[in-house]
Motif scaffolding. Structure first.
Motif, PDB file in Angstrom:
ATOM      1  N   THR A   1      -5.080  -6.000 -14.608  1.00  0.00           N
ATOM      2  CA  THR A   1      -3.940  -6.828 -15.009  1.00  0.00           C
ATOM      3  C   THR A   1      -4.469  -7.990 -15.841  1.00  0.00           C
ATOM      4  O   THR A   1      -5.351  -8.724 -15.400  1.00  0.00           O
ATOM      5  CB  THR A   1      -3.177  -7.372 -13.787  1.00  0.00           C
TER       6      THR A   1
ATOM      7  N   VAL B   1       1.948  -3.957  -9.182  1.00  0.00           N
ATOM      8  CA  VAL B   1       0.679  -4.308  -8.531  1.00  0.00           C
ATOM      9  C   VAL B   1      -0.064  -5.317  -9.401  1.00  0.00           C
ATOM     10  O   VAL B   1      -0.118  -5.167 -10.626  1.00  0.00           O
ATOM     11  CB  VAL B   1      -0.222  -3.073  -8.324  1.00  0.00           C
ATOM     12  N   GLU B   2      -0.649  -6.310  -8.785  1.00  0.00           N
ATOM     13  CA  GLU B   2      -1.555  -7.220  -9.470  1.00  0.00           C
ATOM     14  C   GLU B   2      -2.963  -6.656  -9.294  1.00  0.00           C
ATOM     15  O   GLU B   2      -3.591  -6.792  -8.245  1.00  0.00           O
ATOM     16  CB  GLU B   2      -1.461  -8.626  -8.881  1.00  0.00           C
ATOM     17  N   TRP B   3      -3.444  -5.950 -10.335  1.00  0.00           N
ATOM     18  CA  TRP B   3      -4.746  -5.307 -10.253  1.00  0.00           C
ATOM     19  C   TRP B   3      -5.872  -6.326 -10.480  1.00  0.00           C
ATOM     20  O   TRP B   3      -5.623  -7.520 -10.646  1.00  0.00           O
ATOM     21  CB  TRP B   3      -4.850  -4.189 -11.290  1.00  0.00           C
TER      22      TRP B   3
ATOM     23  N   GLN C   1      -7.324  -0.801  -1.592  1.00  0.00           N
ATOM     24  CA  GLN C   1      -6.382  -1.512  -0.720  1.00  0.00           C
ATOM     25  C   GLN C   1      -5.065  -1.754  -1.448  1.00  0.00           C
ATOM     26  O   GLN C   1      -3.979  -1.577  -0.881  1.00  0.00           O
ATOM     27  CB  GLN C   1      -6.991  -2.829  -0.259  1.00  0.00           C
ATOM     28  N   ARG C   2      -5.153  -2.150  -2.717  1.00  0.00           N
ATOM     29  CA  ARG C   2      -3.937  -2.339  -3.518  1.00  0.00           C
ATOM     30  C   ARG C   2      -3.174  -1.027  -3.656  1.00  0.00           C
ATOM     31  O   ARG C   2      -1.940  -0.997  -3.565  1.00  0.00           O
ATOM     32  CB  ARG C   2      -4.300  -2.880  -4.906  1.00  0.00           C
ATOM     33  N   ARG C   3      -3.893   0.056  -3.883  1.00  0.00           N
ATOM     34  CA  ARG C   3      -3.245   1.354  -4.040  1.00  0.00           C
ATOM     35  C   ARG C   3      -2.568   1.803  -2.734  1.00  0.00           C
ATOM     36  O   ARG C   3      -1.473   2.373  -2.762  1.00  0.00           O
ATOM     37  CB  ARG C   3      -4.266   2.409  -4.503  1.00  0.00           C
TER      38      ARG C   3
ATOM     39  N   ASP D   1     -10.035   4.289 -10.202  1.00  0.00           N
ATOM     40  CA  ASP D   1     -10.462   3.369  -9.144  1.00  0.00           C
ATOM     41  C   ASP D   1     -11.208   4.051  -8.004  1.00  0.00           C
ATOM     42  O   ASP D   1     -11.142   3.606  -6.854  1.00  0.00           O
ATOM     43  CB  ASP D   1      -9.247   2.602  -8.591  1.00  0.00           C
TER      44      ASP D   1
ATOM     45  N   SER E   1     -11.397  -3.007  -3.008  1.00  0.00           N
ATOM     46  CA  SER E   1     -10.238  -3.890  -3.175  1.00  0.00           C
ATOM     47  C   SER E   1      -9.133  -3.188  -3.953  1.00  0.00           C
ATOM     48  O   SER E   1      -7.943  -3.362  -3.660  1.00  0.00           O
ATOM     49  CB  SER E   1     -10.653  -5.190  -3.880  1.00  0.00           C
ATOM     50  N   GLN E   2      -9.515  -2.373  -4.932  1.00  0.00           N
ATOM     51  CA  GLN E   2      -8.515  -1.610  -5.684  1.00  0.00           C
ATOM     52  C   GLN E   2      -7.820  -0.583  -4.785  1.00  0.00           C
ATOM     53  O   GLN E   2      -6.602  -0.373  -4.875  1.00  0.00           O
ATOM     54  CB  GLN E   2      -9.171  -0.891  -6.867  1.00  0.00           C
TER      55      GLN E   2
ATOM     56  N   GLN F   1      -1.384  -0.118  -0.345  1.00  0.00           N
ATOM     57  CA  GLN F   1      -0.185  -0.938  -0.151  1.00  0.00           C
ATOM     58  C   GLN F   1       0.941  -0.493  -1.069  1.00  0.00           C
ATOM     59  O   GLN F   1       2.113  -0.436  -0.661  1.00  0.00           O
ATOM     60  CB  GLN F   1      -0.532  -2.409  -0.380  1.00  0.00           C
ATOM     61  N   ARG F   2       0.610  -0.165  -2.316  1.00  0.00           N
ATOM     62  CA  ARG F   2       1.641   0.307  -3.240  1.00  0.00           C
ATOM     63  C   ARG F   2       2.221   1.632  -2.767  1.00  0.00           C
ATOM     64  O   ARG F   2       3.447   1.834  -2.810  1.00  0.00           O
ATOM     65  CB  ARG F   2       1.075   0.472  -4.653  1.00  0.00           C
TER      66      ARG F   2
END
Length: 282
Positions: free
Chosen positions: A72, A171-173, A101-103, A44, A98-99, A105-106
């Motif tokens: 996902t 995570v909802e990727w 940001q998910r990382r 990512d 966006s990926q 947060q995780r």
């Protein structure tokens, strides 16, 4: 078992994500292993590609700019390698943001869980390990080893970081069609990475490949990592049945993982069209 050497390796990682070698060092390692067509495909992110490209030119090997996207689909996690991408593509860059940001947060959520089991300042410690790169689960695994809680990375995932364990954070990727769209918008070719590593039944793999091809995917990683000869043949049969090309890649992360050496791969069966034979590739 020592696998034969290949001059093509289209799946590897650097310190830009969860590898242990810098982009420059991993290109050097690939060149030293006899690889002449190489792809750096960090998770990512395309942060390591400029340095890798400069080093590849100096070592006289072909570098395909690439990225490995987390996806996902049907509540299942998949990985796609985007080959021969334009790293400056606006849609791809937006998708990678966006990926990331998910990382982020995780990572914050995992750190909070580890602090509850006694690891103080977990987020700051893994941040120092990442040294400006993105924080991955592998960094947390290394922290668990450094703190003396686990003896190796495998144990860290089995006891703490794997699905259902105390420090796991789901995570909802990006969706499958969305991620393939980013790759295609960047002029790249979408490859389904290590299809046998997801522990899916044959029926589920069939569904994945159908959905992947319908979304615009073009190839399957037929020979990857320490795949057995039987696994390579099975993946080749499934790729051929779906009209998909084949790719090969070590999924290299670290010299310590001696079973995942750069360029140490079973050859692609002759029944499958190599993705690197497509126009513009090797």
């Amino acid at each position: 078992m020592t696998l034969p050497l290949s001059t093509v390796d289209l799946h590897a990682h650097s310190t830009a994500s969860d590898g242990s070698l810098s982009p420059i060092a991993v290109v050097d390692a690939a060149a030293d292993a006899g690889v002449t067509c190489f792809a750096l495909s960090d998770h990512d992110t395309v942060a390591g590609l400029d340095a890798a490209a400069r080093q590849a030119r100096s070592r006289g090997i072909r570098l395909l700019p690439a990225v490995e996207l987390s996806v996902t689909w049907q509540r299942k996690g998949l990985h796609l390698v985007g080959l021969d991408i334009d790293p400056a593509s606006t849609p791809l860059r937006a998708g990678l943001d966006s990926q990331q940001q998910r990382r982020q947060q995780r990572a914050e959520a995992i750190a909070a869980k580890l602090e509850r089991i006694g690891i103080a300042d977990a987020f700051d410690k893994v941040g120092a390990m990442a040294d400006g790169g993105q924080i991955t689960r592998t960094h947390f695994a290394r922290l668990l080893v450094a703190e003396g809680i686990c003896k190796n990375l495998k144990q860290a995932f089995e006891r703490y970081l794997g699905p259902g364990k105390g420090a796991y954070v789901g995570v909802e990727w990006a969706g499958l069609e969305e991620a393939v769209g980013w790759i295609r918008a960047a002029g790249g070719r979408a490859v389904l990475a290590h299809p046998l590593h997801y522990k899916l039944s044959a029926a589920w793999r069939e569904r994945v490949m159908n959905a992947f091809k319908e979304a615009g995917g073009v190839a399957v990683e037929v020979s990857c990592g320490n795949s057995s000869a039987a696994e390579v043949q099975l993946s080749a049969i499934e790729a051929q049945r779906h009209g998909l090309m084949g790719s090969i890649g070590s999924d290299f992360h670290s010299p310590e993982q001696r079973w995942l050496g750069l360029g140490r791969l079973h050859p692609l069966p002759a029944t499958v069209i190599p993705v690197w034979s497509a126009a513009g590739l090797a």
